[in-house]
Write an enzyme that holds these catalytic residues in place. Sequence first.
Site, PDB file in Angstrom:
ATOM      1  N   CYS A   1       0.902  -1.175   0.123  1.00 26.03           N
ATOM      2  CA  CYS A   1      -0.064  -0.159  -0.135  1.00 26.03           C
ATOM      3  C   CYS A   1       0.915   1.295   0.010  1.00 26.03           C
ATOM      4  CB  CYS A   1      -1.114  -0.061   1.304  1.00 26.03           C
ATOM      5  SG  CYS A   1      -1.945  -1.442   1.361  1.00 26.03           S
TER       6      CYS A   1
ATOM      7  N   HIS B   1      -3.194   7.271   2.509  1.00 28.29           N
ATOM      8  CA  HIS B   1      -3.833   5.672   2.088  1.00 28.29           C
ATOM      9  C   HIS B   1      -5.265   5.568   2.846  1.00 28.29           C
ATOM     10  CE1 HIS B   1      -4.405   1.843   1.043  1.00 28.29           C
ATOM     11  NE2 HIS B   1      -3.859   1.223   2.269  1.00 28.29           N
TER      12      HIS B   1
ATOM     13  N   ASN C   1     -10.355  -0.149   0.121  1.00 25.73           N
ATOM     14  CA  ASN C   1      -9.148  -0.164   0.351  1.00 25.73           C
ATOM     15  C   ASN C   1      -8.430  -0.765  -1.138  1.00 25.73           C
ATOM     16  OD1 ASN C   1      -6.233  -0.342   0.587  1.00 25.73           O
ATOM     17  ND2 ASN C   1      -6.429  -1.389   2.801  1.00 25.73           N
TER      18      ASN C   1
END
Length: 322
Positions: free
Chosen positions: A112, A249, A279
């Site tokens: 990520c 994020h 996500n």
Amino acid sequence: MVGKIKGTGSYRPVQVWDNDKLSHMMETSDEWIRGRTGIGQRHIASQGETVAYMAARAAGEALRDAEVRPEEIDLILVSTMSSERIMPCAACEVQKLIGATGATCFDLNSACTGFLLALNTAQAYLGQHIYKRALVIGAEVLSNLTNWQDRSTCVLFGDGAGAVVLEAEEDAVYIQATHSIGKGGDALTCTSRNQPEFVEKGTNLSATYMQMDGKEVFKFAVSKVPEVIFEVLEKAGKTKEEIRFYMLHQANQRIVSSVAKHMKEPLEKYPMNIERLGNTSSASIPLLLDEWKKRGKLNPGDWIVLSGFGGGLTYGASLMRW
Ligand code: UT7
């Protein structure tokens, strides 16, 4: 000399799965998912919506936004951990799809945090006057790495891609801080399907899907993200009040809220789109940037902080002037 973001673009798969759909597939509920994560729906790639395809669509939009022709791009970097093909790399496939014939292309994987590290990598090339214009893309088809039998992870993720065009400019500002904690890596794992022990012996197939110690990752994120943001502010000689937006994020709405609280900054300075996208790992920051740009919320001269965190464990923050 560093690069300035001249254009942004994104691609969201056509298919949308909301929480109610998931609650018909497994023992879960809209209430649980929203309450714990802030997620209401996610886009799920269909056949043909590959990492390279989505990356190319996002890249094409970013080029049009920047008014840059594909042949003017010197470097294409794709951050991904979910590419269907190991070889050729997704960046080379993007090059072929958009006709950026002069570009050097490679992929980068740092889960990520990958987009942030790809942006840093492109900035290093631009800063050394090696290249002038770069396309930096985050693209993920996480639904291929998701164990749909594991409700503790599968409800979290979504697919998508975001891209930026970076162009070297004399007065651009870009300052970064990054860290890795390899010894914490077991908190978030996914093993390659090509490993013979998984394919032939059929043991521990679940290891070929994403596995996560949610609580550990949560604790890591809420402690390290504010720390690295303060680090980059100090490096830049900026105060937290001078920052227009903190673009984090999008892993969990509660993580973003906790960071805002920890930093004693208003939540309005932390854009979020996790409710609609889930996500999307390394695609989340460029997707957020593109959305905020299209909404007309980013003005020239604004100070923006990006922050990524996730598997590795890895984390970082970058400060730029829009
Ligand atoms: O981008 C990469 C970085 N990833 C992250 O940042 C994720 C960080 N972690 C998190 O966001 C949170 O830890 C989660 C959202 C993943 C989980 O939240 P939690 O508050 O840590 O929940 P939990 O895992 O402790 O589970 C609580 C309960 C359990 O039931 P019991 O044992 O209390 O009876 C789970 O079995 O919730 C249950 N549960 C579910 N219930 C309904 C777990 N998943 C689900 C589900 N639906 N989907």
